[in-house]
Design an enzyme around this catalytic site. Structure first.
Site, PDB file in Angstrom:
ATOM      1  N   GLU A   1       0.686   1.660   4.255  1.00 36.54           N
ATOM      2  CA  GLU A   1       1.305   0.542   4.964  1.00 36.54           C
ATOM      3  C   GLU A   1       1.942   1.171   6.192  1.00 36.54           C
ATOM      4  OE1 GLU A   1       2.037   1.829   1.601  1.00 36.54           O
ATOM      5  OE2 GLU A   1       0.658   0.227   0.660  1.00 36.54           O
ATOM      6  N   LEU A   2       1.607   0.593   7.295  1.00 37.67           N
ATOM      7  CA  LEU A   2       1.732   0.841   8.603  1.00 37.67           C
ATOM      8  C   LEU A   2       3.140   0.942   8.945  1.00 37.67           C
ATOM      9  CD1 LEU A   2       0.267   1.572  11.165  1.00 37.67           C
ATOM     10  CD2 LEU A   2       0.337  -0.784  11.992  1.00 37.67           C
ATOM     11  N   ASP A   3       3.806   2.393   9.217  1.00 36.37           N
ATOM     12  CA  ASP A   3       4.996   2.417   9.812  1.00 36.37           C
ATOM     13  C   ASP A   3       6.258   2.205   8.700  1.00 36.37           C
ATOM     14  OD1 ASP A   3       4.157   3.079  12.366  1.00 36.37           O
ATOM     15  OD2 ASP A   3       4.398   1.204  13.135  1.00 36.37           O
ATOM     16  N   GLU A   4       5.709   2.271   7.559  1.00 37.65           N
ATOM     17  CA  GLU A   4       6.648   2.011   6.318  1.00 37.65           C
ATOM     18  C   GLU A   4       6.657   3.164   5.471  1.00 37.65           C
ATOM     19  OE1 GLU A   4       6.075  -1.801   4.396  1.00 37.65           O
ATOM     20  OE2 GLU A   4       5.723  -2.810   6.313  1.00 37.65           O
TER      21      GLU A   4
END
Length: 284
Positions: free
Chosen positions: A226-229
């Protein structure tokens, strides 16, 4: 004296701390640091401790086997033991931005980071001269959405060749592949500005300036699909006002990125981070 660090993670139960400390005393170890945390909502126990042993009583493999039988099995623990001498091997992934790279290599050269940096991987050749200046092998691995499978194969081969323990994305401007994330779960550290999701795109500082924001921030976290999470390791902010220019915003943002990433690297290398449920426990 020999020193070890022990990390423990399990369901919260009675007598964990007493059992661990009594065990260390029984094998003639001396606890010089102990910190613990209980997530009451999840009923999960975390502990980090540092111990010293006299050399005549030192046998790490025996201690590991004994610990598993006498403690880990009893409490169903997930645990890790590291020696003080052990330094994790870190790979740096970079693109064209150099501010985090210079900061990390400067701290590394000054002996501030308890780790080794065997190689630098980049999807561009622009910063090879920086790697050469610090005497660290530089590998250019072209990478974009059209050749990501080939790039991934080259990256993984290099990481295995250099026996890499964890990866730092020092402003690496490509999305890490799921295969690489799976190979280095909770072992890939990223840094980015904290304007997301309000100000996405190539010029977030310009967008933030136009909106008149009053706070600039930076976040360092472990990489997930999950991108940047991913689980957050460290964050920081600084205040800005109408008197600051876009250039001021960018300078302040880069200062934050350098310091936040450096702290995250040090925490990870010193084994002071534990991850669960997309959160982290950070020990002092």
């Amino acid at each position: 004296m020999q020193k070890i660090t022990i990390l423990i993670h399990c369901e919260d139960q009675k007598a964990i701390i007493a059992s661990v400390t009594n065990y260390i005393a029984s094998i003639e170890g001396n606890i010089i640091y102990l910190d613990q945390h209980v997530d009451a909502n999840e009923n999960v126990f975390f502990m980090r401790l540092e111990c010293e042993f006299s050399t005549q009583n030192w046998d790490l493999e025996l201690i590991k086997k004994d610990f598993q039988v006498n403690l880990a099995d009893k409490f169903n623990m997930s645990w890790e033991i590291y020696t003080q001498e052990y330094k994790p091997r870190m790979a740096l992934f970079i693109s064209k931005y150099d501010h985090c790279l210079y900061d990390i290599l400067g701290r590394y050269s000054a002996g501030e980071l308890p780790l080794e940096i065997p190689l630098i991987i980049s999807n561009h050749e622009d910063l090879k001269a920086v790697a050469d200046r610090f005497g660290i092998p530089f590998h250019h691995v072209p990478f974009n959405k059209h050749i990501k499978e080939e790039g991934e194969k080259q990256q993984i081969a290099l990481l295995k060749e250099y026996n890499i323990n964890f990866i730092v994305l020092a402003r690496y401007m490509q999305i890490i592949t799921p295969n690489l994330i799976a190979l280095y779960k909770n072992k890939i550290i990223n840094i980015h500005h904290s304007f997301l999701p309000a100000f996405p795109g190539a010029k977030p500082y310009h967008s933030a300036f136009a909106r008149g924001v009053k706070i600039i921030g930076a976040t360092s976290h472990y990489v997930t699909e999950e991108l940047d999470e991913g689980p957050i390791i460290d964050q920081d902010i600084t205040r800005v006002s109408h008197s600051h220019s876009i250039e001021d915003f960018i300078v302040k943002g880069r200062d934050l990125e350098r310091s936040v990433l450096a702290r995250a690297i040090k925490l990870h290398a010193e084994r002071k981070t534990m991850v669960y449920n997309n959160k982290t426990v950070i020990f002092s």
